[in-house]
Motif scaffolding. Structure first.
Motif, PDB file in Angstrom:
ATOM      1  N   ALA A 139      50.507  45.918  49.777  1.00  0.00           N
ATOM      2  CA  ALA A 139      50.651  46.872  48.672  1.00  0.00           C
ATOM      3  C   ALA A 139      52.046  47.483  48.673  1.00  0.00           C
ATOM      4  O   ALA A 139      52.656  47.685  47.609  1.00  0.00           O
ATOM      5  CB  ALA A 139      49.587  47.961  48.788  1.00  0.00           C
ATOM      6  N   THR A 140      52.574  47.771  49.872  1.00  0.00           N
ATOM      7  CA  THR A 140      53.933  48.299  49.974  1.00  0.00           C
ATOM      8  C   THR A 140      54.940  47.296  49.434  1.00  0.00           C
ATOM      9  O   THR A 140      55.901  47.656  48.736  1.00  0.00           O
ATOM     10  CB  THR A 140      54.274  48.635  51.442  1.00  0.00           C
ATOM     11  N   ALA A 141      54.734  46.019  49.759  1.00  0.00           N
ATOM     12  CA  ALA A 141      55.644  44.973  49.274  1.00  0.00           C
ATOM     13  C   ALA A 141      55.609  44.880  47.752  1.00  0.00           C
ATOM     14  O   ALA A 141      56.655  44.743  47.098  1.00  0.00           O
ATOM     15  CB  ALA A 141      55.263  43.629  49.895  1.00  0.00           C
ATOM     16  N   LEU A 165      51.217  45.361  40.181  1.00  0.00           N
ATOM     17  CA  LEU A 165      49.979  44.613  39.989  1.00  0.00           C
ATOM     18  C   LEU A 165      50.258  43.220  39.424  1.00  0.00           C
ATOM     19  O   LEU A 165      49.596  42.236  39.792  1.00  0.00           O
ATOM     20  CB  LEU A 165      49.040  45.380  39.058  1.00  0.00           C
ATOM     21  N   GLY A 166      51.240  43.131  38.550  1.00  0.00           N
ATOM     22  CA  GLY A 166      51.626  41.832  38.006  1.00  0.00           C
ATOM     23  C   GLY A 166      52.125  40.893  39.095  1.00  0.00           C
ATOM     24  O   GLY A 166      51.836  39.689  39.087  1.00  0.00           O
ATOM     25  N   ALA A 167      52.876  41.447  40.068  1.00  0.00           N
ATOM     26  CA  ALA A 167      53.362  40.634  41.183  1.00  0.00           C
ATOM     27  C   ALA A 167      52.204  40.114  42.028  1.00  0.00           C
ATOM     28  O   ALA A 167      52.217  38.959  42.479  1.00  0.00           O
ATOM     29  CB  ALA A 167      54.316  41.456  42.054  1.00  0.00           C
ATOM     30  N   VAL A 168      51.198  40.947  42.244  1.00  0.00           N
ATOM     31  CA  VAL A 168      50.018  40.519  43.016  1.00  0.00           C
ATOM     32  C   VAL A 168      49.324  39.354  42.316  1.00  0.00           C
ATOM     33  O   VAL A 168      48.950  38.355  42.948  1.00  0.00           O
ATOM     34  CB  VAL A 168      49.036  41.698  43.217  1.00  0.00           C
ATOM     35  N   VAL A 169      49.159  39.456  41.010  1.00  0.00           N
ATOM     36  CA  VAL A 169      48.502  38.390  40.248  1.00  0.00           C
ATOM     37  C   VAL A 169      49.305  37.096  40.336  1.00  0.00           C
ATOM     38  O   VAL A 169      48.761  36.000  40.582  1.00  0.00           O
ATOM     39  CB  VAL A 169      48.321  38.811  38.774  1.00  0.00           C
ATOM     40  N   LEU A 170      50.626  37.191  40.161  1.00  0.00           N
ATOM     41  CA  LEU A 170      51.489  36.007  40.182  1.00  0.00           C
ATOM     42  C   LEU A 170      51.421  35.293  41.527  1.00  0.00           C
ATOM     43  O   LEU A 170      51.226  34.069  41.590  1.00  0.00           O
ATOM     44  CB  LEU A 170      52.934  36.421  39.881  1.00  0.00           C
ATOM     45  N   LEU A 328      53.644  37.057  49.345  1.00  0.00           N
ATOM     46  CA  LEU A 328      53.098  35.707  49.423  1.00  0.00           C
ATOM     47  C   LEU A 328      52.546  35.426  50.817  1.00  0.00           C
ATOM     48  O   LEU A 328      51.419  34.929  50.979  1.00  0.00           O
ATOM     49  CB  LEU A 328      54.182  34.691  49.051  1.00  0.00           C
ATOM     50  N   ASN A 329      53.333  35.740  51.839  1.00  0.00           N
ATOM     51  CA  ASN A 329      52.918  35.458  53.209  1.00  0.00           C
ATOM     52  C   ASN A 329      51.743  36.320  53.649  1.00  0.00           C
ATOM     53  O   ASN A 329      50.882  35.872  54.419  1.00  0.00           O
ATOM     54  CB  ASN A 329      54.104  35.648  54.151  1.00  0.00           C
ATOM     55  N   LEU A 330      51.702  37.550  53.182  1.00  0.00           N
ATOM     56  CA  LEU A 330      50.574  38.414  53.528  1.00  0.00           C
ATOM     57  C   LEU A 330      49.281  37.919  52.877  1.00  0.00           C
ATOM     58  O   LEU A 330      48.203  37.977  53.481  1.00  0.00           O
ATOM     59  CB  LEU A 330      50.865  39.857  53.132  1.00  0.00           C
ATOM     60  N   LEU A 331      49.374  37.438  51.649  1.00  0.00           N
ATOM     61  CA  LEU A 331      48.193  36.853  51.012  1.00  0.00           C
ATOM     62  C   LEU A 331      47.687  35.645  51.798  1.00  0.00           C
ATOM     63  O   LEU A 331      46.481  35.456  51.972  1.00  0.00           O
ATOM     64  CB  LEU A 331      48.511  36.455  49.571  1.00  0.00           C
ATOM     65  N   LEU A 332      48.623  34.830  52.294  1.00  0.00           N
ATOM     66  CA  LEU A 332      48.239  33.694  53.125  1.00  0.00           C
ATOM     67  C   LEU A 332      47.528  34.162  54.394  1.00  0.00           C
ATOM     68  O   LEU A 332      46.448  33.680  54.744  1.00  0.00           O
ATOM     69  CB  LEU A 332      49.475  32.870  53.499  1.00  0.00           C
ATOM     70  N   GLY A 333      48.154  35.108  55.113  1.00  0.00           N
ATOM     71  CA  GLY A 333      47.585  35.576  56.373  1.00  0.00           C
ATOM     72  C   GLY A 333      46.270  36.306  56.205  1.00  0.00           C
ATOM     73  O   GLY A 333      45.323  36.096  56.971  1.00  0.00           O
ATOM     74  N   LEU A 334      46.182  37.175  55.217  1.00  0.00           N
ATOM     75  CA  LEU A 334      44.960  37.942  54.985  1.00  0.00           C
ATOM     76  C   LEU A 334      43.789  37.031  54.607  1.00  0.00           C
ATOM     77  O   LEU A 334      42.657  37.222  55.082  1.00  0.00           O
ATOM     78  CB  LEU A 334      45.193  38.972  53.881  1.00  0.00           C
ATOM     79  N   MET A 368      41.137  39.344  48.846  1.00  0.00           N
ATOM     80  CA  MET A 368      42.240  40.126  49.397  1.00  0.00           C
ATOM     81  C   MET A 368      43.192  40.595  48.297  1.00  0.00           C
ATOM     82  O   MET A 368      43.760  41.687  48.384  1.00  0.00           O
ATOM     83  CB  MET A 368      43.005  39.307  50.441  1.00  0.00           C
ATOM     84  N   ALA A 369      43.353  39.801  47.250  1.00  0.00           N
ATOM     85  CA  ALA A 369      44.190  40.224  46.127  1.00  0.00           C
ATOM     86  C   ALA A 369      43.609  41.468  45.460  1.00  0.00           C
ATOM     87  O   ALA A 369      44.349  42.386  45.060  1.00  0.00           O
ATOM     88  CB  ALA A 369      44.327  39.089  45.114  1.00  0.00           C
ATOM     89  N   LEU A 370      42.298  41.530  45.357  1.00  0.00           N
ATOM     90  CA  LEU A 370      41.658  42.709  44.773  1.00  0.00           C
ATOM     91  C   LEU A 370      41.852  43.944  45.649  1.00  0.00           C
ATOM     92  O   LEU A 370      42.111  45.046  45.149  1.00  0.00           O
ATOM     93  CB  LEU A 370      40.163  42.437  44.572  1.00  0.00           C
ATOM     94  N   LEU A 371      41.748  43.775  46.974  1.00  0.00           N
ATOM     95  CA  LEU A 371      41.963  44.904  47.882  1.00  0.00           C
ATOM     96  C   LEU A 371      43.406  45.404  47.807  1.00  0.00           C
ATOM     97  O   LEU A 371      43.661  46.612  47.756  1.00  0.00           O
ATOM     98  CB  LEU A 371      41.613  44.495  49.310  1.00  0.00           C
ATOM     99  N   ILE A 372      44.346  44.489  47.799  1.00  0.00           N
ATOM    100  CA  ILE A 372      45.761  44.867  47.689  1.00  0.00           C
ATOM    101  C   ILE A 372      46.013  45.616  46.385  1.00  0.00           C
ATOM    102  O   ILE A 372      46.727  46.632  46.355  1.00  0.00           O
ATOM    103  CB  ILE A 372      46.654  43.616  47.779  1.00  0.00           C
ATOM    104  N   SER A 373      45.436  45.127  45.308  1.00  0.00           N
ATOM    105  CA  SER A 373      45.615  45.780  44.006  1.00  0.00           C
ATOM    106  C   SER A 373      45.084  47.202  44.026  1.00  0.00           C
ATOM    107  O   SER A 373      45.684  48.121  43.446  1.00  0.00           O
ATOM    108  CB  SER A 373      44.906  44.974  42.915  1.00  0.00           C
TER     109      SER A 373
END
Length: 456
Positions: A139-141, A165-170, A328-334, A368-373
Motif C-alpha cells: 500500500a505504501t508503494a 488504486l489504479g496502480a494496484v489494478v494494473l 509488482l514484487n510484493l503482489l508476487l510474494g504475498l 491480496m490485491a483487495l487487501l492492499i487496496s
C-alpha cells in the motif's frame, strides 16, 4: 489425504479450550504432516539473474524513495547511521533466509521454515506477519507511486488514492499473466530505476552542503531515535525475502538462492547509503522529512536543487518505476504466501488453485490485491510504513530462529549470524512507537486464535 481426514476426525472431538493447550507444541498433526507436495507445484523458471532482479525490484523502491524521508523525521542526519545499522541486521537475516531457502525451496518462505524447523504456532505467526507487513508495504508503494506521479505533473494530492488504486489494478493484471511476463516487466522497471538513482547520486554529490549533517544527533533522545529509525529502515531491506518466498520457482535453488540474496543485499545497501547521504546533504533532514509528509515524493524535491538539467524529470521516472517494481514484487510474494498457507489449511482451500499452466495462483493474487487496496484507502505513507516495521521484524525473528534449528549438514553460514539476526530483530521491534507495537501484538494474538479455531 488419509492423514488429513484422520486429523479432522480427531480434532472434532476437542472442545475450543482444549485446542489452545497445544498452542506452542510442535506435535500438532495438522501443521507438521501437511505437505505442499499434495498440491500442484509451480514451475521452476527463475535463474540467478532473474532472482537478483526480482530481489532488486522488491527492495529498490519504497525504501529508497519514501522510507529514508520518514526515518529522517525521527533521527535527523543520524538517519544515515540508521541506514547502515539496518543493512547489517538485514545481512544477517538475508544469510539466514538464504540457507533456509536453499535447504527447503518451496513457496511460503519463513512460514514453511517455521513449520518445518520450529512448530505450527510460530510457522503460522511468520506467515500471518508476512501477509500483514507486506500488504502494508505494498500500500505504501502504491501511494508512493501516486505521490511521485502527481508531483511530476503538478497535480493536487486529492488524486492520490484513486491513482494508487489504479496502480494496484494494473500490476494485478500483470502478475496474473504469469511469472515470465512478470519477470520481463520487472527487468524493465529495475533497469530504469537503477539508472535514475545513479544519475541522482552523481548529480547530487556536487550540491552537498556539509552543514546539513550537523548536529548529527539533534535531540536528547537520539539513541532511541536512531533505533526507531533503524527499525523503519530495516523494512526497506527486506525485499530479499521475495527470492526465498518464490523458492518453488527457482532453478537449482541451493546455489541460486544464496547467490541472489547476497548480491541483492550488497547492491541495495550501497545504493541506500549513497541516496541517503545526498538527500540529507542537499536538503537537510528537516526539509527532507517535510517533503515526505507533504506529497510522498521526497527525492523529487531533492532533485529540484540539482544544477544538472532534467534531473528532476529523470528522477521522477525512476521513482515511479521503482514504486511499480515494489508493488509488482510484493503482489508476487504475498500471493505465494497465501498459496502456501492455504495448502496447509491455515487459509481457505480456495486459494490453493493454480491456473491451467501452473504458472500463477490467480485467486491468491486477487485476494491480496483487495487487501492492499483497502490499506491504500488509509492514504498515509508514514502510517502504513510504520505499521509494517513491527510485523516484519517479528517475521524475520522467526526466520533466524528457524535457521538456528537447521541440521549441521545444511548450515551454509556460522550459527552466530542467525543468533545475531534474531537478537537484533527482537531488540528493534520494541523501539517502534507504542501505538504500532500494541496493534502488532493484538494482530499476533488474533492470528493465533484463528489458527487454533481452524485446527479444530
Amino acid at each position: 489425504m488419509q492423514i488429513r481426514l484422520g486429523v479432522n476426525h480427531l480434532t472434532k472431538a476437542r472442545t475450543p479450550w482444549q485446542c489452545f493447550d497445544k498452542l506452542w507444541t510442535s506435535a500438532d498433526i495438522k501443521g507438521s504432516t501437511m505437505s505442499q507436495t499434495t498440491h500442484p507445484q509451480l514451475q521452476r523458471n527463475l535463474g540467478t539473474f532473474a532472482a537478483i532482479m526480482l530481489g532488486l525490484g522488491a527492495m529498490i523502491g519504497t525504501g529508497v524513495c519514501v522510507s529514508i524521508g520518514i526515518a529522517a523525521g525521527v533521527a535527523g542526519p543520524a538517519v544515515i547511521l540508521a541506514v547502515g545499522l539496518a543493512a547489517l541486521v538485514a545481512i544477517c537475516n538475508g544469510l539466514s533466509s538464504a540457507q533456509l531457502a536453499a535447504s527447503h525451496p518451496v513457496s511460503g518462505g519463513s512460514y514453511e521454515y517455521g513449520y518445518r524447523y520450529l512448530n505450527p504456532a510460530l510457522g503460522f505467526t511468520a506467515g500471518w506477519m508476512f501477509l500483514i507487513a507486506k500488504s502494508a508495504s505494498a500500500a505504501t508503494a502504491a501511494l508512493g507511486f501516486a505521490g511521485y506521479v502527481l508531483h511530476a505533473l503538478s497535480f493536487s494530492s486529492d488524486h492520490l488514492i484513486p491513482l494508487a488504486l489504479g496502480a494496484v489494478v494494473l500490476l494485478t493484471l500483470v502478475v496474473m499473466g504469469g511469472m515470465r511476463r512478470s519477470h520481463f516487466a520487472n527487468l524493465g522497471i529495475v533497469t530504469i530505476t537503477l539508472l535514475a538513482l545513479l544519475v541522482f547520486v552523481a548529480a547530487g554529490v556536487p550540491q552537498i552542503t556539509v552543514t546539513n549533517f550537523t548536529p548529527v544527533f539533534p535531540s536528547e533522545n537520539s539513541f532511541a531515535a536512531v533505533l526507531q529509525a533503524t527499525a523503519l529502515m530495516f523494512v526497506a531491506y527486506t525485499g530479499y525475502g521475495r527470492i526465498a518466498t518464490l523458492g518453488e520457482e527457482v532453478r537449482r535453488p541451493r546455489r541460486t538462492i544464496p547467490r541472489a540474496i547476497i548480491a541483492t543485499m550488497v547492491i541495495t545497501a550501497l545504493l541506500y547509503m549513497a541516496v541517503a547521504t545526498v538527500s540529507i546533504g542537499v536538503l537537510g533532514a528537516g526539509e527532507f522529512h517535510a517533503a515526505t509528509a507533504g506529497d510522498a515524493a521526497p527525492l523529487a524535491v531533492v532533485a529540484e536543487r540539482f544544477a544538472l538539467p532534467y534531473t528532476p524529470q529523470w528522477l521522477a521516472v525512476g521513482a515511479i518505476t521503482a514504486m511499480l517494481g515494489v508493488l509488482l514484487n510484493l503482489l508476487l510474494g504475498l500471493s505465494r504466501m497465501l498459496l502456501a498457507m492455504a495448502r496447509r489449511g491455515d487459509m481457505p482451500a480456495v486459494f490453493t488453485q493454480l491456473n491451467t499452466a501452473r504458472t500463477t495462483p490467480n485467486r491468491s493474487i486477487l485476494a491480496m490485491a483487495l487487501l492492499i487496496s483497502a490499506l491504500v484507502l488509509i492514504g498515509d505513507v508514514r502510517l502504513t510504513w510504520s505499521f509494517s516495521a513491527f510485523t516484519v521484524l517479528v517475521y524475520y525473528a522467526i526466520t533466524n530462529l528457524a535457521a538456528l534449528r537447521l541440521p549441521a549438514e545444511q548450515q551454509l553460514y556460522p550459527r552466530w549470524i542467525a543468533a545475531l539476526g534474531l537478537a537484533a530483530c527482537l531488540f528493534l521491534a520494541v523501539w517502534v512507537d507504542v501505538y504500532t507495537l500494541l496493534i502488532g501484538l493484538a494482530l499476533i494474538g488474533t492470528g493465533l486464535v484463528w489458527h487454533r479455531i481452524a485446527a479444530c
